[in-house]
Design a protein around this motif. Structure first.
Motif, PDB file in Angstrom:
ATOM      1  N   SER A 130       1.544   7.666 -12.343  1.00 58.38           N
ATOM      2  CA  SER A 130       2.802   7.996 -11.682  1.00 58.38           C
ATOM      3  C   SER A 130       3.834   6.874 -11.755  1.00 58.38           C
ATOM      4  CB  SER A 130       2.533   8.323 -10.204  1.00 58.38           C
ATOM      5  OG  SER A 130       2.203   7.135  -9.497  1.00 58.38           O
ATOM      6  N   GLU A 131       5.081   7.273 -11.513  1.00 54.40           N
ATOM      7  CA  GLU A 131       6.173   6.300 -11.400  1.00 54.40           C
ATOM      8  C   GLU A 131       5.933   5.389 -10.192  1.00 54.40           C
ATOM      9  OE1 GLU A 131       9.002   4.383 -13.044  1.00 54.40           O
ATOM     10  OE2 GLU A 131       8.388   6.273 -13.932  1.00 54.40           O
ATOM     11  N   ALA A 132       5.340   5.922  -9.128  1.00 52.42           N
ATOM     12  CA  ALA A 132       5.030   5.111  -7.937  1.00 52.42           C
ATOM     13  C   ALA A 132       4.057   3.983  -8.287  1.00 52.42           C
ATOM     14  CB  ALA A 132       4.449   5.997  -6.836  1.00 52.42           C
ATOM     15  N   PHE A 133       3.071   4.267  -9.120  1.00 49.03           N
ATOM     16  CA  PHE A 133       2.108   3.247  -9.561  1.00 49.03           C
ATOM     17  C   PHE A 133       2.833   2.137 -10.329  1.00 49.03           C
ATOM     18  CE2 PHE A 133      -0.807   1.393 -12.625  1.00 49.03           C
ATOM     19  CZ  PHE A 133      -1.942   1.139 -11.866  1.00 49.03           C
ATOM     20  N   ALA A 149       4.862   0.030  -7.926  1.00 52.65           N
ATOM     21  CA  ALA A 149       4.022  -0.810  -7.063  1.00 52.65           C
ATOM     22  C   ALA A 149       3.466  -2.023  -7.797  1.00 52.65           C
ATOM     23  CB  ALA A 149       2.886   0.022  -6.483  1.00 52.65           C
ATOM     24  N   HIS A 150       3.302  -1.912  -9.107  1.00 54.81           N
ATOM     25  CA  HIS A 150       2.683  -2.989  -9.888  1.00 54.81           C
ATOM     26  C   HIS A 150       3.668  -3.767 -10.758  1.00 54.81           C
ATOM     27  CE1 HIS A 150      -0.744  -0.462  -8.772  1.00 54.81           C
ATOM     28  NE2 HIS A 150      -1.424  -1.579  -8.812  1.00 54.81           N
ATOM     29  N   LYS A 151       4.961  -3.515 -10.612  1.00 53.24           N
ATOM     30  CA  LYS A 151       5.953  -4.114 -11.506  1.00 53.24           C
ATOM     31  C   LYS A 151       5.978  -5.639 -11.465  1.00 53.24           C
ATOM     32  CE  LYS A 151       9.973  -3.385  -8.431  1.00 53.24           C
ATOM     33  NZ  LYS A 151       9.831  -4.533  -7.635  1.00 53.24           N
ATOM     34  N   ASP A 152       5.636  -6.257 -10.340  1.00 54.93           N
ATOM     35  CA  ASP A 152       5.675  -7.711 -10.223  1.00 54.93           C
ATOM     36  C   ASP A 152       4.287  -8.341 -10.228  1.00 54.93           C
ATOM     37  OD1 ASP A 152       8.477  -7.701 -10.020  1.00 54.93           O
ATOM     38  OD2 ASP A 152       8.378  -7.331  -7.864  1.00 54.93           O
ATOM     39  N   ALA A 153       3.295  -7.608 -10.658  1.00 55.23           N
ATOM     40  CA  ALA A 153       1.902  -8.064 -10.543  1.00 55.23           C
ATOM     41  C   ALA A 153       1.644  -9.399 -11.236  1.00 55.23           C
ATOM     42  CB  ALA A 153       0.956  -6.997 -11.082  1.00 55.23           C
ATOM     43  N   GLY A 154       2.276  -9.670 -12.342  1.00 50.64           N
ATOM     44  CA  GLY A 154       1.996 -10.905 -13.067  1.00 50.64           C
ATOM     45  C   GLY A 154       2.889 -12.069 -12.695  1.00 50.64           C
ATOM     46  N   ARG A 203       0.769  -7.953   1.760  1.00 54.22           N
ATOM     47  CA  ARG A 203       1.429  -7.551   3.003  1.00 54.22           C
ATOM     48  C   ARG A 203       2.883  -7.167   2.765  1.00 54.22           C
ATOM     49  NH1 ARG A 203      -0.981 -11.562   5.417  1.00 54.22           N
ATOM     50  NH2 ARG A 203       0.723 -12.985   5.069  1.00 54.22           N
ATOM     51  N   GLU A 204       3.559  -7.875   1.867  1.00 57.74           N
ATOM     52  CA  GLU A 204       5.001  -7.704   1.708  1.00 57.74           C
ATOM     53  C   GLU A 204       5.410  -6.710   0.628  1.00 57.74           C
ATOM     54  OE1 GLU A 204       6.753 -11.579   1.279  1.00 57.74           O
ATOM     55  OE2 GLU A 204       6.035 -12.219   3.254  1.00 57.74           O
ATOM     56  N   ARG A 205       4.502  -6.310  -0.235  1.00 50.85           N
ATOM     57  CA  ARG A 205       4.892  -5.397  -1.311  1.00 50.85           C
ATOM     58  C   ARG A 205       4.908  -3.951  -0.821  1.00 50.85           C
ATOM     59  NH1 ARG A 205      -0.692  -4.134  -4.504  1.00 50.85           N
ATOM     60  NH2 ARG A 205       0.301  -2.257  -5.197  1.00 50.85           N
ATOM     61  N   ASP A 206       5.715  -3.150  -1.473  1.00 49.72           N
ATOM     62  CA  ASP A 206       5.704  -1.714  -1.184  1.00 49.72           C
ATOM     63  C   ASP A 206       4.751  -1.071  -2.179  1.00 49.72           C
ATOM     64  OD1 ASP A 206       6.105   0.931  -0.564  1.00 49.72           O
ATOM     65  OD2 ASP A 206       8.287   0.852  -0.719  1.00 49.72           O
ATOM     66  N   SER A 207       3.702  -0.475  -1.672  1.00 49.81           N
ATOM     67  CA  SER A 207       2.690   0.128  -2.542  1.00 49.81           C
ATOM     68  C   SER A 207       3.069   1.538  -2.976  1.00 49.81           C
ATOM     69  CB  SER A 207       1.343   0.183  -1.820  1.00 49.81           C
ATOM     70  OG  SER A 207       1.402   1.128  -0.760  1.00 49.81           O
ATOM     71  N   TYR A 208       3.974   2.182  -2.247  1.00 48.19           N
ATOM     72  CA  TYR A 208       4.392   3.559  -2.506  1.00 48.19           C
ATOM     73  C   TYR A 208       3.251   4.561  -2.307  1.00 48.19           C
ATOM     74  CZ  TYR A 208       8.389   1.182  -4.545  1.00 48.19           C
ATOM     75  OH  TYR A 208       9.474   0.374  -4.739  1.00 48.19           O
ATOM     76  N   LEU A 209       2.115   4.115  -1.821  1.00 44.54           N
ATOM     77  CA  LEU A 209       0.969   5.010  -1.671  1.00 44.54           C
ATOM     78  C   LEU A 209       1.275   6.190  -0.753  1.00 44.54           C
ATOM     79  CD1 LEU A 209      -1.908   2.395  -1.443  1.00 44.54           C
ATOM     80  CD2 LEU A 209      -1.576   4.097  -3.251  1.00 44.54           C
ATOM     81  N   HIS A 210       2.044   5.953   0.293  1.00 38.30           N
ATOM     82  CA  HIS A 210       2.356   7.026   1.243  1.00 38.30           C
ATOM     83  C   HIS A 210       3.131   8.182   0.606  1.00 38.30           C
ATOM     84  CE1 HIS A 210       5.839   4.365   1.234  1.00 38.30           C
ATOM     85  NE2 HIS A 210       6.546   5.419   1.621  1.00 38.30           N
TER      86      HIS A 210
END
Length: 109
Positions: free
Chosen positions: A70-73, A76-81, A23-30
């Motif tokens: 992409s850079e957006a991907f 969006a996943h930089k804090d996944a771990g 809910r709180e992360r920015d996915s950058y999908l838009h």
């Protein structure tokens, strides 16, 4: 249309944290060409985990593949771990190309 899904086995007791992270992360999908829609789905609860699936719709498989490079991907996943969610195993990816699509705008034949 292409549908990309990741299944997550979230250990019981970590569901609220898992949902909060999404809910709180920015996915950058838009910001990504070809992105159509996103859903986070909560499935059945098993003895030791609850099943979730992230579900994205893309205009094409090529658009999805572009997103993964992409850079957006990466952003969006930089804090996944680093979150406190407990998983059973890694996410399981499934990709599907649409061969038939019906919606409320589709006229019956």
């Amino acid at each position: 249309m292409f549908i990309a899904m990741n299944r997550f086995k979230v250990k019981n007791g970590s569901e609220a944290e898992f949902e909060r992270v999404w809910r709180e992360r920015d996915s950058y999908l838009h910001t990504v060409p070809g992105f159509v829609a996103f859903n986070l789905l909560k499935g059945p609860q098993k003895e030791d985990y609850t099943l979730y699936a992230s579900h994205t719709h893309w205009a094409s498989k090529a658009d999805f593949e572009g997103w993964t490079k992409s850079e957006a991907f990466r952003a969006a996943h930089k804090d996944a771990g680093t979150n406190k969610v407990n998983y059973i195993g890694p996410p399981e990816f499934e990709g599907f190309e649409s061969v038939l699509s019906l919606d409320t705008t589709t006229k019956a034949a």
